[in-house]
Design an enzyme around this catalytic site. Structure first.
Site, PDB file in Angstrom:
ATOM      1  N   LYS B  81       0.914  -1.228  -0.086  1.00 20.37           N
ATOM      2  CA  LYS B  81      -0.024   0.056   0.122  1.00 20.37           C
ATOM      3  C   LYS B  81       0.721   1.199   0.020  1.00 20.37           C
ATOM      4  O   LYS B  81       1.911   1.287   0.640  1.00 20.37           O
ATOM      5  CB  LYS B  81      -0.799  -0.058   1.277  1.00 20.37           C
ATOM      6  CG  LYS B  81      -1.998   1.263   1.325  1.00 20.37           C
ATOM      7  CD  LYS B  81      -2.896   0.868   2.328  1.00 20.37           C
ATOM      8  CE  LYS B  81      -3.843   2.267   2.393  1.00 20.37           C
ATOM      9  NZ  LYS B  81      -4.862   1.881   3.576  1.00 20.37           N
ATOM     10  N   SER B 156      -9.741   2.094   2.709  1.00 19.29           N
ATOM     11  CA  SER B 156      -8.959   2.631   1.760  1.00 19.29           C
ATOM     12  C   SER B 156      -7.876   1.788   1.249  1.00 19.29           C
ATOM     13  O   SER B 156      -7.164   2.413   0.303  1.00 19.29           O
ATOM     14  CB  SER B 156      -8.064   3.796   2.712  1.00 19.29           C
ATOM     15  OG  SER B 156      -7.395   3.196   3.806  1.00 19.29           O
ATOM     16  N   SER B 180     -10.164  -0.217   7.095  1.00 16.02           N
ATOM     17  CA  SER B 180      -9.246   0.058   5.755  1.00 16.02           C
ATOM     18  C   SER B 180      -8.623  -1.222   5.407  1.00 16.02           C
ATOM     19  O   SER B 180      -8.384  -1.190   4.091  1.00 16.02           O
ATOM     20  CB  SER B 180      -8.527   1.182   5.900  1.00 16.02           C
ATOM     21  OG  SER B 180      -9.266   2.575   5.621  1.00 16.02           O
TER      22      SER B 180
END
Lengths: 98, 498
Positions: B81, B156, B180
């Protein structure tokens, strides 16, 4: 019911160092009111003596020995800066003349 | 090639590399091939670090040739990420304010991945500064859900979930502040874990809400999540909230697959009216499965969890408004308007106005408001106290049961664009994931089939007491095994993409 005026919002934006357009000010004023109304219900909880909480196992005040450690590479750090001068960060004027 | 290397689990790939059936270089190349062929439809990767990854794979192959001791995940590819700093590799956090920034240091998570010879393929998309539940707040691209390209991949960590669900990598790192990791894993039909707060170092994780942020694995199988969790967890003196104590073996727990004598609590407040029909139906069915596996199931009330959304949307923006003050255009990242005339404050105002997207600005303003004079006690202070009450609810519940369960999210993946203009509707996706985040306790999401009405994946959330992460893995792997085969294997051929 919370009421956020465009003037109050302008002040918040100044505190947060955000240059907002008139359109943004209007949009955020409406949205913030909706959000604040929805979070307002936490005020109804009687929480007088409750201890505020922020860590899973209640860790606080962690200390370490004050020893010298290598820091980041200066050239590598400065290579990522928007502007440099004489091996330092170059920043815009901080004091106004008037 | 007779077998497609991208369809194997991380555990299988590590074994194949160790047994010299395949090389780490072949495994890495196979994943890049699939990404290059299909990611234009998914748009999960922001940056591919091809040369470095293949170089790293070669080093693993040398170790194998010399019969050196290997880490359990040596040679296995991973998607990172873009919230995690990696030295010399672009790290944007999904924001224009960090476009082209190459961090001068590795986050501790990256350091541990490298030390364990995990191959980092590149950086994947996310909501800007991890604020969002659909990854549509990324300043760069809209990532799609491989189950249905017209739907969101969650957020997210939507780049991480979409990449793993599209078989671009068997492993991904996500971060979870209010859901997330768990929500994107749930809506993509895969596994996601939020470990106990403080067990995975936050050093180099670009901060959103420091008292909640926690990195964790996103994978297709529970065992792969356990293996990756063990690689990234551990005490780190560079994170002052890091816990100097280890959990019981997660891999051993993921091997147990037996729930005899285990007591499981169904959270009364999370589910029922207003929740999508198929989500509730699959959840109820999974409760029956848990019973069949030998668990005793009871209903548990967490009365203050009803306030979790309100508490979270005061605490997280407050911490964000403070954390994001560092993006001032002075030392790194974007600088706008520096024409030699404007002073430093004007340049900061312009830089932040141009560099941040609408959701980030919204939360900075909300946080600034909640922390400002006259409102601090009523909002931030009160929220911290109610957070304490939520944590006490969990403590009381765990005196009666071993773990708690709920659906991971109230709905399946919605259509792209459906909630972008309604922040409050977007926030509702976190309803079930917020309470454990606020309490700091570990939680996992594991797939429990497709919802009848839209054929989209549903997730089961399992929650354990702090430092007892192994219990989540035990229950999750039992549920996974009882379903006989992974849900995500249904889209192994990626018919939607080819």
């Amino acid at each position: 019911m919370s009421k956020i005026t465009p003037e109050a919002l302008k002040h918040l934006a100044k505190l947060a160092r955000l240059e907002l357009t008139e359109a943004e000010l209007a949009m955020y004023a409406t949205q913030l009111e909706i959000i604040l109304d929805s979070v307002d219900k936490i005020r109804e909880v009687a929480a007088g003596d409750v201890k505020p909480m922020s860590h899973a196992v209640g860790l606080t005040n962690v200390f370490r020995e004050d020893v010298i450690r290598p820091s980041l590479d200066r050239a590598e750090v400065l290579s990522q800066a928007p502007a440099t001068e004489a091996n330092r960060f170059r920043v815009p004027r901080i004091l106004n003349e008037d | 090639m007779s077998e497609d290397l991208t369809t194997f689990s991380a555990q299988q790939l590590a074994a194949k590399i160790k047994n010299k059936d395949v090389t780490a270089s072949e495994v890495t190349q196979a994943h890049f091939d699939r990404i290059e062929k299909l990611d234009k439809k998914i748009e999960s990767f922001l940056y591919l670090d091809k040369a470095a990854a293949l170089e790293q794979a070669k080093r693993v192959d040398k170790k194998v040739a010399k019969n050196e001791t290997l880490s359990p995940l040596a040679g296995v590819p991973l998607a990172l990420k873009d919230v995690m700093t990696q030295r010399g590799v672009p790290t944007t956090c999904g924001s224009k304010i960090l476009e082209n920034w190459r961090p001068p240091y590795d986050s501790t998570v990256v350091k541990r991945l490298k030390e364990n010879d995990v191959i980092i393929l590149g950086k994947v998309n996310m909501d800007e500064f991890a604020m969002g539940s659909s990854t549509e707040n990324s300043a760069y691209q809209k990532t799609k859900n491989p189950w249905d390209l017209s739907r969101i991949p969650g957020g997210s960590s939507g780049g991480s979930s979409a990449a793993v669900a599209s078989f671009f990598a068997p492993l991904a790192i996500g971060t979870d502040t209010g859901g997330s990791i768990r929500q994107p894993a749930a809506v993509c039909g895969i596994v996601g874990t939020k470990p106990t707060y403080g067990t995975v170092s936050r050093y180099g994780l670009i901060a959103f809400a420091s008292s909640l942020d926690q990195a964790g694995p996103i994978t297709r199988s529970v065992m792969d999540a356990a293996l990756l969790n063990e690689v990234i967890a551990g005490y780190d003196p560079l994170d002052s909230t890091s816990i100097n104590q280890s959990t019981a073996s997660l891999v051993a727990a993921a091997n147990t697959k037996d729930l005899k004598g285990m007591k499981i609590g169904v959270i009364k407040e999370l589910g029922g009216e207003g929740w999508q029909e198929g989500v509730v139906a699959n959840f109820n069915q999974s409760i029956e499965t848990l019973k069949q596996l030998g668990a005793e199931v009871v209903e548990i009330s967490l009365p203050h969890s009803l306030y979790a959304l309100a508490v979270y949307y005061l605490i997280a923006p407050s911490e964000a408004s403070s954390n994001l003050a560092r993006f001032d255009g002075m030392r790194y990242g974007l600088r706008v308007g520096d024409n030699g005339e404007k002073d430093v404050e004007a340049v900061m105002n312009l830089t932040r106005a141009q560099g941040f997207g609408p959701e980030v600005k919204r939360r900075i303003i909300l946080g600034t408001y909640a922390l400002s004079t006259g409102y601090y006690d009523a909002y931030y202070g009160q929220a911290q106290k109610v957070r304490g009450l939520i944590a006490e609810d969990f403590k009381a519940a765990f005196e009666k049961v071993d773990v708690l369960v709920s659906p991971t999210s109230p709905t399946t993946a919605w259509k792209l664009g459906e909630r972008v203009d309604n922040p409050l509707a977007m926030y509702l996706a976190d309803l079930a994931t917020l309470p454990p985040s606020l309490a700091g306790v570990p939680a996992i999401s594991v797939p429990i089939g497709l919802a009848k009405e839209d054929q989209m994946p549903v997730g089961l959330q399992i929650i354990a007491p702090a430092m007892q992460d192994h219990k989540n893995y035990q229950v999750a792997s039992a549920i996974e095994a009882a379903q006989g085969g992974l849900l995500i294997d249904q889209i192994k051929d990626l018919a939607s993409l080819v």
